[in-house]
Write a protein that holds these residues in place. Structure first.
Motif, short mmCIF file in Angstrom:
data_model
loop_
_atom_site.label_atom_id
_atom_site.label_comp_id
_atom_site.label_asym_id
_atom_site.label_seq_id
_atom_site.Cartn_x
_atom_site.Cartn_y
_atom_site.Cartn_z
N THR A 107 -3.12 -8.82 -7.52
CA THR A 107 -3.71 -9.59 -6.43
C THR A 107 -3.28 -11.05 -6.45
O THR A 107 -3.05 -11.64 -5.39
N SER A 108 -3.14 -11.63 -7.63
CA SER A 108 -2.76 -13.05 -7.69
C SER A 108 -1.34 -13.27 -7.17
O SER A 108 -1.05 -14.31 -6.56
N TRP A 111 0.38 -11.33 -4.87
CA TRP A 111 0.55 -10.99 -3.46
C TRP A 111 -0.41 -11.74 -2.53
O TRP A 111 -0.24 -11.68 -1.31
N ARG A 112 -1.39 -12.45 -3.08
CA ARG A 112 -2.41 -13.08 -2.24
C ARG A 112 -1.80 -14.06 -1.24
O ARG A 112 -2.17 -14.08 -0.06
N ASP A 137 -2.21 -13.79 2.72
CA ASP A 137 -2.92 -14.88 3.41
C ASP A 137 -2.07 -15.42 4.55
O ASP A 137 -2.58 -15.72 5.64
N VAL A 190 -4.23 -3.65 -2.14
CA VAL A 190 -3.87 -4.52 -3.26
C VAL A 190 -4.85 -4.27 -4.40
O VAL A 190 -6.07 -4.38 -4.20
#
Length: 268
Positions: free
Chosen positions: A200-201, A203-204, A208, A230
């Motif tokens: 997640t970190s 692809w965030r 966004d 994700v």
């Protein structure tokens, strides 16, 4: 390109292995796509069609009986001592435990990690290599490997023989494969094809931007973002792919794990 005995460059072009003066200055894809001011293409391009056809035939023949599989993408630059490499190993192992073959690009980094995890967990580890001037060839954890000249043939194999994608942190090539898969689902060229992003970190920021820039601009629909999931847990990633697998038989059975020396049984 990789180094062979005596520090000699070794170039893989499809099934051929070239060294020294035989190493070409350009790749097959580059020669296919380069422009031409004359009419030489009239004589060369029709013959290329046969070579392209042969790559499809070879790929189909090698992969058709491999059983259900999951394709894994990720950076070739991932270092072996990085958390992302360990994540790749765990993803490959989870795929094998679920009874699926693990398909990667067959190279180093995250691809090697996933192949390693699958192979060590007793699963089928598949590598689809590509002719590049800077690649190192298929990694040592590939059980079934095919080297392709053309990117578009290789991409077809990734889609055709996988029930879905698990995408590890990666760069341009990974993004290319990710967005091509999303486009195929979004345009309904393929149906029920799960795409799961790991990390997640990582692809965030991308997600966004899509949500806050592309959606308001009207270039994509908000629902398009629902085409990807994700997660951070490899087991969850594989579960999501299995639940959304294209073929009901794959969801129910997966592929039997490869028997080890202590598991092989004889006639009863």
């Amino acid at each position: 390109m990789r180094r062979g005995p005596g520090n000699v460059n070794v170039y893989q072009r499809g099934p051929a292995q070239l060294r020294r003066s035989q190493v070409p200055a350009t790749t097959t894809d580059e020669r296919l796509l380069e422009g031409s001011d004359g009419t030489e293409w009239l004589h060369t391009d029709p013959w290329r069609v046969l070579r392209i056809q042969s790559e499809f035939v070879e790929g189909f023949g090698a992969l058709a009986e491999c059983g259900p599989a999951i394709s894994v993408f990720g950076s070739a630059r991932t270092a072996r001592d990085s958390p992302d490499y360990d994540l790749g190993v765990r993803v490959g192992a989870a795929i094998a435990r679920a009874g699926f073959g693990c398909i990667t690009g067959g190279g180093p980094g995250a691809m090697e990690a996933a192949n390693k995890g699958a192979s060590e967990a007793g699963g089928l580890s598949i590598g689809l290599g590509i002719e590049l001037p800077f690649e190192a060839g298929l990694n040592e954890y590939v059980d079934l490997g095919i080297n392709f000249r053309y990117f578009f043939v290789r991409k077809t194999m990734f889609i055709k023989y996988a029930e879905g994608f698990v995408v590890l942190p990666g760069g341009m090539g990974t993004l290319d494969e990710l967005f091509e898969a999303v486009t195929l689902v979004q345009t309904r060229k393929v149906r029920s094809f799960p795409i799961v992003l790991m990390g997640t970190s990582y692809w965030r920021g991308l997600l966004d931007w899509l949500r806050e820039t592309a959606v308001p601009a009207g270039t994509i629909s908000a629902s398009d973002l629902d085409l990807v999931r994700v997660v951070d847990d490899p087991e969850e990633a594989v579960r999501l792919v299995v639940e959304g697998a294209r073929h009901p038989g794959a969801r129910a059975a997966g592929r039997p794990r490869r028997s080890g020396p202590d598991e092989a049984g004889g006639p009863s």
